[in-house]
Design an enzyme around this catalytic site. Sequence first.
Site, PDB file in Angstrom:
ATOM      1  N   LYS A 142      -8.551 -26.102 -55.303  1.00 20.32           N
ATOM      2  CA  LYS A 142      -9.874 -26.153 -55.031  1.00 20.32           C
ATOM      3  C   LYS A 142     -10.956 -25.318 -55.856  1.00 20.32           C
ATOM      4  O   LYS A 142     -12.039 -25.491 -55.819  1.00 20.32           O
ATOM      5  CB  LYS A 142     -10.131 -25.505 -53.447  1.00 20.32           C
ATOM      6  CG  LYS A 142      -9.560 -26.322 -52.435  1.00 20.32           C
ATOM      7  CD  LYS A 142      -9.928 -26.158 -50.864  1.00 20.32           C
ATOM      8  CE  LYS A 142      -9.406 -26.915 -49.862  1.00 20.32           C
ATOM      9  NZ  LYS A 142      -9.437 -26.742 -48.524  1.00 20.32           N
TER      10      LYS A 142
ATOM     11  N   LYS B  83      -3.182 -36.884 -51.659  1.00 17.27           N
ATOM     12  CA  LYS B  83      -3.014 -36.614 -50.103  1.00 17.27           C
ATOM     13  C   LYS B  83      -4.544 -37.243 -49.814  1.00 17.27           C
ATOM     14  O   LYS B  83      -5.745 -37.149 -50.038  1.00 17.27           O
ATOM     15  CB  LYS B  83      -3.046 -35.294 -49.994  1.00 17.27           C
ATOM     16  CG  LYS B  83      -2.811 -34.485 -48.481  1.00 17.27           C
ATOM     17  CD  LYS B  83      -2.898 -32.969 -48.543  1.00 17.27           C
ATOM     18  CE  LYS B  83      -4.555 -32.482 -48.988  1.00 17.27           C
ATOM     19  NZ  LYS B  83      -4.308 -31.053 -48.489  1.00 17.27           N
TER      20      LYS B  83
ATOM     21  N   LYS C 270     -10.230 -34.812 -46.380  1.00 17.35           N
ATOM     22  CA  LYS C 270     -11.590 -34.665 -46.140  1.00 17.35           C
ATOM     23  C   LYS C 270     -12.610 -34.785 -47.577  1.00 17.35           C
ATOM     24  O   LYS C 270     -13.525 -35.316 -47.626  1.00 17.35           O
ATOM     25  CB  LYS C 270     -12.076 -33.612 -45.529  1.00 17.35           C
ATOM     26  CG  LYS C 270     -11.348 -33.465 -44.175  1.00 17.35           C
ATOM     27  CD  LYS C 270     -11.336 -32.221 -43.548  1.00 17.35           C
ATOM     28  CE  LYS C 270     -10.704 -31.982 -42.116  1.00 17.35           C
ATOM     29  NZ  LYS C 270     -10.225 -30.917 -41.743  1.00 17.35           N
TER      30      LYS C 270
HETATM   31  P1  TYM Z   1      -7.082 -28.418 -42.219  1.00 13.83           P
HETATM   32  O1  TYM Z   1      -8.222 -28.655 -41.457  1.00 13.83           O
HETATM   33  O2  TYM Z   1      -7.283 -28.696 -43.957  1.00 13.83           O
HETATM   34  O3  TYM Z   1      -5.981 -29.352 -41.873  1.00 13.83           O
HETATM   35  C1  TYM Z   1      -5.765 -29.461 -40.435  1.00 13.83           C
HETATM   36  C2  TYM Z   1      -4.116 -29.889 -40.349  1.00 13.83           C
HETATM   37  O4  TYM Z   1      -4.092 -31.185 -40.901  1.00 13.83           O
HETATM   38  C3  TYM Z   1      -2.940 -31.188 -41.813  1.00 13.83           C
HETATM   39  N1  TYM Z   1      -3.197 -32.351 -42.863  1.00 13.83           N
HETATM   40  C4  TYM Z   1      -2.559 -33.277 -43.162  1.00 13.83           C
HETATM   41  N2  TYM Z   1      -1.167 -33.588 -42.924  1.00 13.83           N
HETATM   42  C5  TYM Z   1      -0.486 -34.561 -43.157  1.00 13.83           C
HETATM   43  N3  TYM Z   1      -1.086 -35.387 -44.309  1.00 13.83           N
HETATM   44  C6  TYM Z   1      -2.264 -35.184 -44.664  1.00 13.83           C
HETATM   45  N4  TYM Z   1      -2.823 -35.801 -45.718  1.00 13.83           N
HETATM   46  C7  TYM Z   1      -3.105 -34.159 -44.250  1.00 13.83           C
HETATM   47  N5  TYM Z   1      -4.268 -33.501 -44.313  1.00 13.83           N
HETATM   48  C8  TYM Z   1      -4.452 -32.476 -43.527  1.00 13.83           C
HETATM   49  C9  TYM Z   1      -2.944 -29.771 -42.440  1.00 13.83           C
HETATM   50  O5  TYM Z   1      -1.736 -29.665 -42.964  1.00 13.83           O
HETATM   51  C10 TYM Z   1      -3.233 -29.115 -41.169  1.00 13.83           C
HETATM   52  O6  TYM Z   1      -2.046 -28.749 -40.244  1.00 13.83           O
HETATM   53  N6  TYM Z   1      -5.380 -23.973 -43.665  1.00 13.83           N
HETATM   54  C11 TYM Z   1      -5.204 -24.892 -42.425  1.00 13.83           C
HETATM   55  C12 TYM Z   1      -6.131 -24.283 -41.189  1.00 13.83           C
HETATM   56  C13 TYM Z   1      -5.500 -23.174 -40.573  1.00 13.83           C
HETATM   57  C14 TYM Z   1      -4.362 -22.970 -40.162  1.00 13.83           C
HETATM   58  C15 TYM Z   1      -4.522 -21.753 -39.450  1.00 13.83           C
HETATM   59  C16 TYM Z   1      -3.230 -23.844 -39.680  1.00 13.83           C
HETATM   60  C17 TYM Z   1      -6.289 -21.839 -40.433  1.00 13.83           C
HETATM   61  N7  TYM Z   1      -5.635 -21.033 -40.111  1.00 13.83           N
HETATM   62  C18 TYM Z   1      -3.280 -21.016 -38.819  1.00 13.83           C
HETATM   63  C19 TYM Z   1      -2.142 -23.268 -39.043  1.00 13.83           C
HETATM   64  C20 TYM Z   1      -2.303 -21.711 -38.620  1.00 13.83           C
HETATM   65  C21 TYM Z   1      -5.933 -26.252 -42.922  1.00 13.83           C
HETATM   66  O7  TYM Z   1      -5.473 -26.547 -44.104  1.00 13.83           O
HETATM   67  O8  TYM Z   1      -6.574 -26.976 -42.134  1.00 13.83           O
END
Ligand code: TYM
Length: 337
Positions: free
Chosen positions: A113, A198, A201
């Site tokens: 990022k 991947k 968003k």
């Molecule tokens: P975020 O919002 O980017 O993603 C949310 C969840 O979706 C999963 N994910 C995917 N899984 C499979 N294939 C994909 N292409 C894909 N894109 C997204 C992510 O792995 C995630 O589980 N950093 C975290 C947010 C967070 C969090 C936490 C998670 C903040 N605090 C504490 C767990 C525990 C995140 O990237 O969210």
Amino acid sequence: MTRVFSGMQPSGDPHLGNLLGAWQNWVRMQDDRDCVYCVVDLHAMTAPAEHDPATLRERTVQLATGMLAVGVDPDRSVLFVQSHLAEHAECTWLFNCVAGFGELRKMPQFKEKSEGRGESVSVGLFDYPVLQAADILLYHADEVPVGEDQRHHIELARDIGQRFNHRFAPEDPVFTLPKAVHPPAAARVMDLQDPTAKMSKSSSSEKGIIYVLDEPKRIEKKLKSAVTDSAGDIRHDRAQKPGVSNLLEILAAATGGDVEVLAAEYDGQGYGAFKAAVAEAVIELLRPIQQRYAELDADRAEVERILAAGAERARAIAVPTLARAKDAMGLLPAVRP
Ligand code: TYM
């Protein structure tokens, strides 16, 4: 009982990767675990270029609505908004003094990022995994259901918790050490137009992303034009056949089937029929979620009430954990006059 914590950022419309990689496990785990789920709005502020205050507020409610629509059950699980508890930001400061600059700089997501952004990258983006560690550790989570891309962040949370316990509370550890839980298929859903990247968003084109609220016609169209290869056979081989393998994983996760069994079933039928089957499975998976979303969206006051109750329940866990951590670090307890 096993405690589960997970979060999602209100930083764009939720897509199939979020649903198959994380949300499906969130919902399943409610049956036999004690679950805490969070809309992590503070994390969504770490990319200044994408941070618009009015949009963030709107997306926060929309994402909570989406979580309820997929099946997060507020009677069984805690659902709340991260910024409603000051404890997350405060615990981050404590952990900032435990985490190392070197380990944060190496985080793959920070590298991705921040690439090409030079000095304009926010300190928040750098510190993102420390806030995530605070989220997880404040709730004594044993398991964290996430997609594959979060593996390093969960390992870091574990390292920070372990280091803290070792340094400040060796006799009576404050933090539980968490582990990541990934789904059997679709732990990393790939972009339909570029199956080596991947589904995300922040993708440049929407054609490669299926959103949870996409209409059936759009889903059919996107899957029909999904990139595959010219060989014509259907088998799971991520290296040689990334497009077909991605579709197989989506089909397996959407139907609860097995990747190898599905490959054997569809091999020989051609990509057209296979893609149509994947489209149908995804449409059927999303149909009840979309219906429920529309119902909940018509009653925002109810969603806000659920979030307020969730914050209270979250506080009951996070406040005592933070108090113990502050005490262990030697911060003088505040005495009220
Ligand atoms: P975020 O919002 O980017 O993603 C949310 C969840 O979706 C999963 N994910 C995917 N899984 C499979 N294939 C994909 N292409 C894909 N894109 C997204 C992510 O792995 C995630 O589980 N950093 C975290 C947010 C967070 C969090 C936490 C998670 C903040 N605090 C504490 C767990 C525990 C995140 O990237 O969210």
